[in-house]
Every structure is written in structure tokens, then in C-alpha cells.
Design a protein around this motif. Structure first.
Motif, short mmCIF file in Angstrom:
data_model
loop_
_atom_site.label_atom_id
_atom_site.label_comp_id
_atom_site.label_asym_id
_atom_site.label_seq_id
_atom_site.Cartn_x
_atom_site.Cartn_y
_atom_site.Cartn_z
N ASN A 113 46.83 31.70 29.77
CA ASN A 113 48.14 31.87 30.40
C ASN A 113 48.02 32.60 31.73
OD1 ASN A 113 49.40 30.64 28.24
ND2 ASN A 113 50.17 32.53 27.34
N ASN A 114 47.08 33.52 31.77
CA ASN A 114 46.77 34.29 32.99
C ASN A 114 45.26 34.43 33.07
OD1 ASN A 114 49.67 35.40 33.71
ND2 ASN A 114 49.39 35.75 31.52
N PHE A 115 44.70 34.24 34.26
CA PHE A 115 43.25 34.35 34.41
C PHE A 115 42.92 34.59 35.88
CE2 PHE A 115 44.32 29.83 34.56
CZ PHE A 115 43.69 29.40 35.72
N TYR A 116 41.63 34.74 36.16
CA TYR A 116 41.15 34.99 37.52
C TYR A 116 40.14 33.92 37.90
CZ TYR A 116 39.26 37.60 41.54
OH TYR A 116 38.87 37.99 42.80
N ASP A 117 40.14 33.53 39.16
CA ASP A 117 39.18 32.56 39.68
C ASP A 117 38.32 33.28 40.71
OD1 ASP A 117 38.05 30.56 41.56
OD2 ASP A 117 39.15 29.12 40.33
N THR A 118 37.01 33.40 40.44
CA THR A 118 36.14 34.18 41.31
C THR A 118 35.89 33.51 42.66
OG1 THR A 118 34.21 33.21 40.21
CG2 THR A 118 34.98 35.36 39.42
N GLU A 119 35.98 32.17 42.72
CA GLU A 119 35.80 31.48 44.01
C GLU A 119 37.04 31.63 44.87
OE1 GLU A 119 34.69 27.40 43.60
OE2 GLU A 119 32.65 27.88 42.92
N GLN B 244 39.22 33.90 44.44
CA GLN B 244 39.57 35.32 44.44
C GLN B 244 41.09 35.49 44.28
OE1 GLN B 244 37.53 37.88 47.32
NE2 GLN B 244 36.13 36.19 47.78
N GLN B 245 41.61 34.74 43.32
CA GLN B 245 43.03 34.76 43.04
C GLN B 245 43.26 34.79 41.54
OE1 GLN B 245 43.99 31.04 45.30
NE2 GLN B 245 45.72 32.23 46.05
N ARG B 246 44.41 35.35 41.17
CA ARG B 246 44.84 35.31 39.78
C ARG B 246 45.83 34.17 39.59
NH1 ARG B 246 44.96 40.55 36.19
NH2 ARG B 246 43.31 41.79 37.13
N TYR B 247 45.71 33.49 38.47
CA TYR B 247 46.70 32.50 38.06
C TYR B 247 47.60 33.15 37.02
CZ TYR B 247 48.71 28.60 35.41
OH TYR B 247 49.59 27.74 34.76
N LYS B 248 48.89 32.90 37.15
CA LYS B 248 49.81 33.29 36.09
C LYS B 248 50.65 32.07 35.74
CE LYS B 248 53.46 35.25 39.04
NZ LYS B 248 52.89 34.83 40.32
N MET B 249 51.21 32.07 34.55
CA MET B 249 51.90 30.91 34.01
C MET B 249 52.85 30.27 35.03
SD MET B 249 52.83 31.97 30.07
CE MET B 249 53.61 33.52 30.49
N GLY B 250 52.63 28.96 35.26
CA GLY B 250 53.52 28.21 36.14
C GLY B 250 53.09 28.16 37.60
#
Length: 398
Positions: free
Chosen positions: A87-93, A95-101
Motif C-alpha cells: 500500500n505504501n513503499f519506497y523506490d530507491t531508483e 528516490q520516492q515514496r508511493y502511497k495508495m492511489g
């Protein structure tokens, strides 16, 4: 004469094709555990199941969270492939966080082909009344009809709209419709899976599903196959078993830490070395009592593959334990999901309609197999590599 025969044969083929065209209405009841029909009483869903097929359970992909599983249901892929790994995670490439939607604002978070795109690309109209990321412009397309996932809408309005879509003229009518209800999950989180609040929510959704199925028969003449699913089940959690994330002393100048409640995901920052990551991992393994440090082998078995969204360290729990950053006086008992696949995490699968056989036992299976099943019902050709297998649900098709 030969030309006339050819035309007549072509027309006959078109008539047979039209007669065989099926419609799929896919409804997700978020957080509806596999045993809620009996536990809380859902007579309408039980009756629909008797008219078709019900599985012993629907196994979620890892992690058993809402967004990864809803995307796996409509793509036939594990989260590592469709891109929404939690539902929420981080992408190291990035360098951003994803949150739902977030896929609505930036569809590059999704690396996949959902069933509504597959349908639209092959000339079959699709409609979605809420489904995680269903309004994102994936591959440059959206369903022909959709509602923004975050827009509040009364549950009965959703039923009314789905019936109205089915009553459209054939040229405008969608043959794939998805719908979504969240109230069972919401009550499960607040009060726990065996609470009377969850029972009340189950009864409410059961009435809506019964109304939808009855109205489809009374108000339309469309060959509708109704598929009821849930993304996961629910387990009881307790305040006294919550693990204080702050007590783990993870240096957030060196690591991005994402608390997923049932998992703690730790990503090294750009300047953090491999040695520093391994030192932290070893320390956490020594601290582990209420949690485990997931091994690479275990993650691979769960469908997690290498990539910028894979945490360097994953701490996992089992119910009733969860991770928290809340002070002790703000912690409450309740329910949650996200644990490894277990009976408590199993969701619902019911299917009925003119293309579905009636009766027969169906063992619990992974939700990645629903995508090729729906494609088969709709007469769609698969266009991408998937993890699901059409053979799993082929025996329940007439």
C-alpha cells in the motif's frame, strides 16, 4: 451462389459469436474473510454460491494488503511485476515514496496491463466503479467508464450505476464491470474480525449483492457472470503485542523506513554502504523476538524479485503482533491483514452465471489465476506475460 453461401456462413458465425459473448461483473468486498458467510450470516451470497461455485478460500499474494492484491486480481501478476508492492513503499531508483492511489497522478508506478485495458485494446468496453488504480491512465488508456477511487459514493449508488451500465444499448454497454465495497474491511480494522460491527457490515453488503443479482435478472437480458472476491481476510491484533518501531533504533539518516504495520521495510539511502546495511540486518536478527528478519529464500518463494522497490531488509510479524510508532496510550486492539498467507488471510471467491458450472468442490487457490479466467470468459487474448494459470479455473467454465 458461392458468394451467397459465404455471406450466409459469415453471418451465421457472427450470430454464434454474438450468442457466446459473455459479460463479467467483478465485485470486490474488501476484507471479507473466507468464513464470513457462515460466521456473520450472508444468505444472499450463500445462495449465489449455490447457483455457481465457491472456493474453500482465495489466497492473497504477498503482502496480503489491499492495493497489491487488487492489482494482482486484475493483472494475474505478482506485485513485483505489476509494480504496486505494498500500500505504501519506497523506490530507491526514483528516490520516492508511493502511497495508495499515486498511480492516478503518475501511472509510471504501474508496470502492467490490467483486465480493463486488455478488454479495451480488443474492442470490449469496460467500466469500473472503484477499484484501486482503475482511473490511472495505464498504457495511455482508462476504462470507457470509471469513477475516481477516492470520491465518496453511497454503496447503493454503486449498485444503481452498475445496473444502468448493463442497460445501455449494446454498442455502448460494457462487457466488463468492476465494483468495490470497503465497509467490511473498515469495520474489521476498527473492531476485529469477530465483532458485531463486522457482522453488521457483512449483512449490509450481502443485501446489496443480493439486490444487484436480482436486478440483473429483472431489469436486463444480458448474460452476466458475477464474480465475488476479496483481496484478503482479517486477523485479530492486540495493543499489548504491538512492537515499538522507535525502540529498534534504526538510523533514518541512513535508511528509509516504511512501517506497513505487519511488516517493516528498510531501504538503504544512496550514501549507505552494503556493509552498513548488513550490520543493521545482523543487529536486528539478534533483537528479533516478536518479529523475524525475512530471508532472501523466503521472499523469493513469496514472489518477491530483485528491483528498486524490494527492501534490503524486511521484518515480518505474525498475528496478533504488529509494528507501531504510536505511544502506548494510543494503541488499540482491532484487526489487520498483511501477514503471510494463512487461513485468516484467505479471502472470498464465488462465481456464478451462464458460463459457470454449478456445484463441485474448488480448493483454495491464489488470486493471480482470476485474470486469465476472466479473459477466457470475455473471449480475450492475453497480451502480456502473467503468473496466473488459466488451467486452474478452467474446470468451472461450462
Amino acid at each position: 451462389m458461392k458468394q451467397l453461401v459465404g455471406v450466409l456462413l459469415a453471418l451465421a458465425c457472427l450470430q454464434v459469436q454474438a450468442a457466446e459473448e459473455q459479460t463479467v461483473v467483478l465485485i470486490s468486498i474488501d476484507g471479507f474473510r473466507h468464513d464470513y458467510i457462515e460466521l456473520h450470516g450472508a444468505p444472499n451470497i450463500a445462495k449465489i454460491a449455490e447457483q455457481g461455485v465457491r472456493s474453500d478460500g482465495l489466497m492473497p499474494v504477498y503482502p496480503s494488503k489491499t492495493f497489491p492484491n487488487h492489482l494482482s486480481i486484475v493483472t494475474g501478476q505478482y506485485p513485483s511485476k505489476h509494480g504496486i508492492v505494498d500500500n505504501n513503499f519506497y523506490d530507491t531508483e526514483r528516490q520516492q515514496r508511493y502511497k495508495m492511489g499515486d498511480g492516478v497522478k503518475d501511472s509510471t508506478w504501474l508496470t502492467t496491463l490490467p483486465i480493463w485495458n486488455l478488454a479495451e485494446f480488443q474492442g470490449v468496453k469496460a467500466a469500473t466503479f472503484f477499484w484501486p488504480e482503475s482511473e490511472a491512465r495505464i498504457n495511455g488508456r482508462t476504462p470507457s467508464y470509471y469513477f475516481n477511487y477516492s470520491t465518496p459514493a453511497p454503496n447503493r449508488q454503486r449498485i444503481n450505476q452498475m445496473v444502468e451500465w448493463l442497460k445501455l444499448p449494446e454498442a455502448a454497454r460494457p462487457r466488463l464491470i468492476t465494483g468495490y465495497f470497503s465497509i467490511v474491511d473498515t469495520m474489521g480494522h476498527r473492531f476485529g474480525p469477530e465483532s458485531h460491527q463486522v457482522a453488521k457490515a457483512v449483512k449490509h453488503v450481502d443485501e446489496l449483492i443480493g439486490e444487484l443479482w436480482q436486478r440483473i435478472h429483472d431489469e436486463t437480458d444480458v448474460p452476466v457472470n458475477l464474480i465475488l472476491v476479496s483481496d484478503h481476510g482479517m486477523s485479530q491484533i492486540t495493543a499489548q503485542d504491538m512492537i515499538d518501531v522507535n525502540a529498534l533504533n534504526i538510523n533514518e539518516d541512513m535508511f528509509e523506513v516504511v512501517n506497513a504495520q505487519t511488516r517493516l521495510m528498510i531501504y538503504p539511502k544512496e550514501e549507505t554502504t552494503e556493509q552498513q546495511t548488513q550490520e543493521l540486518k545482523q543487529r536486528l536478527m539478534q533483537q528479533a523476538a516478536q518479529f523475524v528478519v525475512e530471508s532472501e529464500q523466503q521472499l523469493a518463494q513469496l514472489g518477491v524479485t530483485d528491483g528498486p522497490r524490494k527492501p534490503a531488509i524486511v521484518l515480518g510479524t505474525q498475528a496478533p503482533a504488529t509494528f507501531t510508532t504510536r505511544p502506548q496510550d494510543q494503541r488499540k486492539d482491532g484487526g489487520t491483514h498483511g501477514f503471510h498467507s494463512s487461513r485468516d488471510m484467505d479471502g472470498l471467491f464465488v462465481a456464478t452465471g451462464p458460463a459457470i458450472k454449478q456445484g463441485g468442490e474448488l480448493k483454495r487457490f491464489s488470486n493471480i489465476h482470476i485474470y486469465p479466467f476472466m479473459a477466457k470468459l470475455l473471449g480475450l487474448e492475453l497480451m502480456t506475460e502473467i503468473d496466473g494459470d488459466a488451467a486452474v479455473l478452467a474446470p468451472i467454465i461450462r
